[in-house]
Scaffold this motif. Structure first.
Motif, PDB file in Angstrom:
ATOM      1  N   ARG A 275       0.846  -1.196   0.000  1.00  0.00           N
ATOM      2  CA  ARG A 275       0.000   0.000   0.000  1.00  0.00           C
ATOM      3  C   ARG A 275       0.881   1.245   0.000  1.00  0.00           C
ATOM      4  O   ARG A 275       1.940   1.272   0.627  1.00  0.00           O
ATOM      5  N   ARG A 276       0.456   2.284  -0.712  1.00  0.00           N
ATOM      6  CA  ARG A 276       1.183   3.559  -0.764  1.00  0.00           C
ATOM      7  C   ARG A 276       0.263   4.668  -0.268  1.00  0.00           C
ATOM      8  O   ARG A 276      -0.807   4.904  -0.831  1.00  0.00           O
ATOM      9  N   THR A 277       0.700   5.382   0.766  1.00  0.00           N
ATOM     10  CA  THR A 277      -0.066   6.520   1.293  1.00  0.00           C
ATOM     11  C   THR A 277       0.878   7.689   1.494  1.00  0.00           C
ATOM     12  O   THR A 277       1.930   7.538   2.124  1.00  0.00           O
ATOM     13  N   THR A 278       0.534   8.829   0.933  1.00  0.00           N
ATOM     14  CA  THR A 278       1.403  10.008   1.054  1.00  0.00           C
ATOM     15  C   THR A 278       0.592  11.215   1.496  1.00  0.00           C
ATOM     16  O   THR A 278      -0.594  11.338   1.161  1.00  0.00           O
ATOM     17  N   GLN A 279       1.252  12.120   2.225  1.00  0.00           N
ATOM     18  CA  GLN A 279       0.687  13.408   2.599  1.00  0.00           C
ATOM     19  C   GLN A 279       1.740  14.482   2.348  1.00  0.00           C
ATOM     20  O   GLN A 279       2.837  14.413   2.896  1.00  0.00           O
ATOM     21  N   GLY A 280       1.402  15.445   1.514  1.00  0.00           N
ATOM     22  CA  GLY A 280       2.334  16.519   1.188  1.00  0.00           C
ATOM     23  C   GLY A 280       3.247  16.205   0.021  1.00  0.00           C
ATOM     24  O   GLY A 280       4.089  17.031  -0.345  1.00  0.00           O
ATOM     25  N   LEU A 281       3.114  15.025  -0.566  1.00  0.00           N
ATOM     26  CA  LEU A 281       3.930  14.597  -1.707  1.00  0.00           C
ATOM     27  C   LEU A 281       3.050  13.918  -2.739  1.00  0.00           C
ATOM     28  O   LEU A 281       2.036  13.305  -2.394  1.00  0.00           O
ATOM     29  N   ASP A 282       3.470  13.999  -3.992  1.00  0.00           N
ATOM     30  CA  ASP A 282       2.759  13.290  -5.050  1.00  0.00           C
ATOM     31  C   ASP A 282       3.012  11.786  -4.919  1.00  0.00           C
ATOM     32  O   ASP A 282       4.150  11.341  -4.746  1.00  0.00           O
ATOM     33  N   ASN A 283       1.948  11.013  -4.972  1.00  0.00           N
ATOM     34  CA  ASN A 283       2.047   9.557  -4.816  1.00  0.00           C
ATOM     35  C   ASN A 283       2.954   8.943  -5.885  1.00  0.00           C
ATOM     36  O   ASN A 283       3.730   8.017  -5.603  1.00  0.00           O
ATOM     37  N   ASN A 284       2.871   9.458  -7.115  1.00  0.00           N
ATOM     38  CA  ASN A 284       3.698   8.923  -8.199  1.00  0.00           C
ATOM     39  C   ASN A 284       5.180   9.189  -7.970  1.00  0.00           C
ATOM     40  O   ASN A 284       6.042   8.395  -8.353  1.00  0.00           O
ATOM     41  N   ARG A 285       5.472  10.327  -7.347  1.00  0.00           N
ATOM     42  CA  ARG A 285       6.872  10.660  -7.074  1.00  0.00           C
ATOM     43  C   ARG A 285       7.472   9.706  -6.051  1.00  0.00           C
ATOM     44  O   ARG A 285       8.612   9.250  -6.187  1.00  0.00           O
ATOM     45  N   VAL A 286       6.709   9.379  -5.013  1.00  0.00           N
ATOM     46  CA  VAL A 286       7.182   8.419  -4.013  1.00  0.00           C
ATOM     47  C   VAL A 286       7.357   7.044  -4.653  1.00  0.00           C
ATOM     48  O   VAL A 286       8.344   6.346  -4.379  1.00  0.00           O
ATOM     49  N   ALA A 287       6.431   6.656  -5.523  1.00  0.00           N
ATOM     50  CA  ALA A 287       6.550   5.365  -6.214  1.00  0.00           C
ATOM     51  C   ALA A 287       7.830   5.324  -7.058  1.00  0.00           C
ATOM     52  O   ALA A 287       8.497   4.290  -7.149  1.00  0.00           O
ATOM     53  N   MET A 288       8.193   6.459  -7.659  1.00  0.00           N
ATOM     54  CA  MET A 288       9.414   6.519  -8.457  1.00  0.00           C
ATOM     55  C   MET A 288      10.648   6.365  -7.565  1.00  0.00           C
ATOM     56  O   MET A 288      11.599   5.662  -7.920  1.00  0.00           O
ATOM     57  N   MET A 289      10.647   6.991  -6.386  1.00  0.00           N
ATOM     58  CA  MET A 289      11.774   6.856  -5.463  1.00  0.00           C
ATOM     59  C   MET A 289      11.925   5.409  -4.987  1.00  0.00           C
ATOM     60  O   MET A 289      13.039   4.891  -4.854  1.00  0.00           O
ATOM     61  N   VAL A 290      10.796   4.730  -4.739  1.00  0.00           N
ATOM     62  CA  VAL A 290      10.825   3.324  -4.322  1.00  0.00           C
ATOM     63  C   VAL A 290      11.400   2.453  -5.442  1.00  0.00           C
ATOM     64  O   VAL A 290      12.216   1.553  -5.194  1.00  0.00           O
ATOM     65  N   ALA A 291      11.019   2.733  -6.682  1.00  0.00           N
ATOM     66  CA  ALA A 291      11.532   1.966  -7.823  1.00  0.00           C
ATOM     67  C   ALA A 291      13.036   2.152  -7.982  1.00  0.00           C
ATOM     68  O   ALA A 291      13.770   1.201  -8.298  1.00  0.00           O
ATOM     69  N   ILE A 292      13.524   3.380  -7.750  1.00  0.00           N
ATOM     70  CA  ILE A 292      14.966   3.642  -7.832  1.00  0.00           C
ATOM     71  C   ILE A 292      15.718   2.849  -6.769  1.00  0.00           C
ATOM     72  O   ILE A 292      16.781   2.265  -7.028  1.00  0.00           O
ATOM     73  N   ILE A 293      15.166   2.798  -5.553  1.00  0.00           N
ATOM     74  CA  ILE A 293      15.798   2.039  -4.470  1.00  0.00           C
ATOM     75  C   ILE A 293      15.851   0.554  -4.826  1.00  0.00           C
ATOM     76  O   ILE A 293      16.870  -0.123  -4.634  1.00  0.00           O
TER      77      ILE A 293
ATOM     78  N   VAL B  61       6.026  16.889   7.430  1.00  0.00           N
ATOM     79  CA  VAL B  61       5.587  17.497   8.690  1.00  0.00           C
ATOM     80  C   VAL B  61       5.144  18.941   8.450  1.00  0.00           C
ATOM     81  O   VAL B  61       5.757  19.684   7.686  1.00  0.00           O
ATOM     82  N   GLY B  62       4.066  19.325   9.133  1.00  0.00           N
ATOM     83  CA  GLY B  62       3.626  20.707   9.097  1.00  0.00           C
ATOM     84  C   GLY B  62       2.685  21.046   7.962  1.00  0.00           C
ATOM     85  O   GLY B  62       2.522  22.228   7.627  1.00  0.00           O
ATOM     86  N   SER B  63       2.070  20.045   7.336  1.00  0.00           N
ATOM     87  CA  SER B  63       1.113  20.268   6.244  1.00  0.00           C
ATOM     88  C   SER B  63       1.726  20.951   5.031  1.00  0.00           C
ATOM     89  O   SER B  63       1.027  21.565   4.231  1.00  0.00           O
ATOM     90  N   MET B  64       3.047  20.878   4.894  1.00  0.00           N
ATOM     91  CA  MET B  64       3.709  21.443   3.716  1.00  0.00           C
ATOM     92  C   MET B  64       3.481  20.533   2.513  1.00  0.00           C
ATOM     93  O   MET B  64       3.300  19.332   2.655  1.00  0.00           O
ATOM     94  N   LYS B  65       3.510  21.138   1.320  1.00  0.00           N
ATOM     95  CA  LYS B  65       3.415  20.381   0.076  1.00  0.00           C
ATOM     96  C   LYS B  65       4.718  20.560  -0.695  1.00  0.00           C
ATOM     97  O   LYS B  65       5.098  21.687  -1.014  1.00  0.00           O
ATOM     98  N   LEU B  66       5.414  19.455  -0.954  1.00  0.00           N
ATOM     99  CA  LEU B  66       6.682  19.496  -1.672  1.00  0.00           C
ATOM    100  C   LEU B  66       6.432  19.171  -3.140  1.00  0.00           C
ATOM    101  O   LEU B  66       6.070  18.046  -3.488  1.00  0.00           O
ATOM    102  N   THR B  67       6.591  20.169  -3.993  1.00  0.00           N
ATOM    103  CA  THR B  67       6.336  19.988  -5.425  1.00  0.00           C
ATOM    104  C   THR B  67       7.612  20.002  -6.251  1.00  0.00           C
ATOM    105  O   THR B  67       7.618  19.561  -7.393  1.00  0.00           O
ATOM    106  N   THR B  68       8.705  20.517  -5.699  1.00  0.00           N
ATOM    107  CA  THR B  68       9.970  20.565  -6.435  1.00  0.00           C
ATOM    108  C   THR B  68      10.803  19.331  -6.121  1.00  0.00           C
ATOM    109  O   THR B  68      10.498  18.565  -5.198  1.00  0.00           O
ATOM    110  N   ARG B  69      11.913  19.168  -6.877  1.00  0.00           N
ATOM    111  CA  ARG B  69      12.687  17.927  -6.808  1.00  0.00           C
ATOM    112  C   ARG B  69      13.857  17.970  -5.829  1.00  0.00           C
ATOM    113  O   ARG B  69      14.587  16.995  -5.709  1.00  0.00           O
ATOM    114  N   GLU B  70      14.071  19.078  -5.120  1.00  0.00           N
ATOM    115  CA  GLU B  70      15.242  19.166  -4.251  1.00  0.00           C
ATOM    116  C   GLU B  70      15.165  18.225  -3.054  1.00  0.00           C
ATOM    117  O   GLU B  70      16.160  17.948  -2.396  1.00  0.00           O
TER     118      GLU B  70
END
Length: 364
Positions: free
Chosen positions: A231-249, A267-276
């Motif tokens: 199962r994949r659950t994200t808050q503040g991040l795009d779900n597809n981006r996390v899936a891509m990081m998991v695939a790289i690992i 943390v803090g209800s921030m939304k991370l949209t950039t790649r840094e």
């Protein structure tokens, strides 16, 4: 000026008028409320410490009556709360319809610009988070501001989506207290409060909001899945981006992480949209999987490509200066950053060319 119901839009605008009235005692202020009674607005104004005799409260929804009062009082600053409840008697359509909002906003904009009045319009938002009504409403005004945050929490974030007077990437952070909204002087500390010693599955990164570097904590939980469908659950991040990081690992670190349940939170209800923050996300995932804590004075900063390489991100000098001021000790970044800043900075910069190099930070 839009936001969720109960988020504090009226409180923030009353607080702002209170500050302005203290600075400009000779000016008049008008608060037009179509949703709250005069007593409710007055009670909040007193709680905010607003004591100016030139502060007027008007409970009305008819635009023609409101216009007459504006001409009579001649305020320097005014608030219309809200545009969806205001109607023009020249139209037969009900309140909140496209025609009513467009007509009232057009009449209001023409009058305040001709007379030099600074006007704040409160707008409702839809269930998708956009300001309700026609899109032309956002085109007509000079600035569009969203007030965000968990209405059951203490913190609120102010974002400009459109700004004819300056940068749209600035963010303001406020804390809801008994006497109103107070500015958070050190936003980075807000995102890093309540730290748990020696806990794993979390890492720090430094994002840039407008001209301000902010330190944000990324948390990850990798748990064994008993049913074979992770199962994949994200808050503040795009779900597809996390899936891509998991695939790289999985591809380059040979870790079978994909079958696990994976939860990632900013943390803090921030939304991370950039790649840094790519490197920080991978570090948090590996830390949780290996149950190895990351030192709390370590910051991860880098974009990770599909080939597993770590790349540098812009505005590094500004971020490094902020890290030094807040007493962080270690920066994990690309080899280019280590080469360019190792001799210029007091930080210990650990170069990582590919994602598997993060293991040396975890002690493997």
């Amino acid at each position: 000026f839009g936001g969720e119901p109960g988020i504090g839009k009226s409180t923030l605008l009353t607080e702002m008028l209170s500050k302005l009235s203290g600075q400009q005692c000779d000016q008049s202020f008008l608060y037009v409320s179509g949703e709250e009674s005069e007593g409710q607005v007055a009670g909040r104004a007193k709680r905010m410490g607003l004591k100016n005799d030139s502060f007027y409260i008007y409970n009305e929804t008819n635009w023609q009556n409101i216009l007459n009062q504006i001409k009579k009082i001649k305020p320097r600053f005014m608030v219309l709360d809200s545009i969806q409840t205001t109607t023009s008697s020249e139209l037969q359509s009900p309140p909140g319809t496209v025609s009513q909002i467009r007509e009232v906003t057009y009449e209001l904009m023409n009058h305040v610009k001709a007379t030099g009045i600074t006007c704040f319009i409160v707008g409702h938002i839809t269930k998708d988070g956009a300001i309700a009504g026609p899109k032309i409403l956002e085109h007509m005004v000079d600035t569009v501001i969203y007030f965000e945050g968990d209405q059951f929490g203490h913190y609120r974030m102010l974002r400009a989506i459109k700004n004819r007077f300056g940068n749209t990437n600035e963010v303001g952070i406020f804390e809801m207290q008994e006497d109103g909204l107070n500015e958070v002087k050190n936003p980075s500390q807000f995102f890093l409060d309540d730290d748990l010693e020696d806990s794993f599955g979390k890492s720090l990164t430094c994002i840039k909001e407008g001209t301000r570097p902010l330190f944000v904590e990324v948390q990850a939980l990798v748990a064994e899945n008993k049913f074979g469908n992770g199962r994949r659950t994200t808050q503040g991040l795009d779900n597809n981006r996390v899936a891509m990081m998991v695939a790289i690992i999985e591809k380059y670190a040979n870790i079978p992480m994909g079958m696990n349940d994976i939860y990632v939170n900013v943390v803090g209800s921030m939304k991370l949209t950039t790649r840094e923050s790519d490197l920080s996300i991978i570090a948090a995932l590996l830390s949780s999987y290996k149950s190895k804590p990351i030192p709390k004075d370590t910051v991860f900063l880098g974009e990770v490509g599909l080939t597993g390489e770590v790349r540098t991100v812009p505005h590094m000098e500004m971020r490094i200066k902020e890290m030094e001021q807040l007493n962080y000790k270690t920066l994990v970044a690309s080899p280019k950053v280590a080469k360019d800043y190792s001799k210029k900075s007091k930080l210990k910069i650990i170069p990582v060319r590919k994602v598997t190099d993060i293991f040396k930070v975890l002690g493997d």
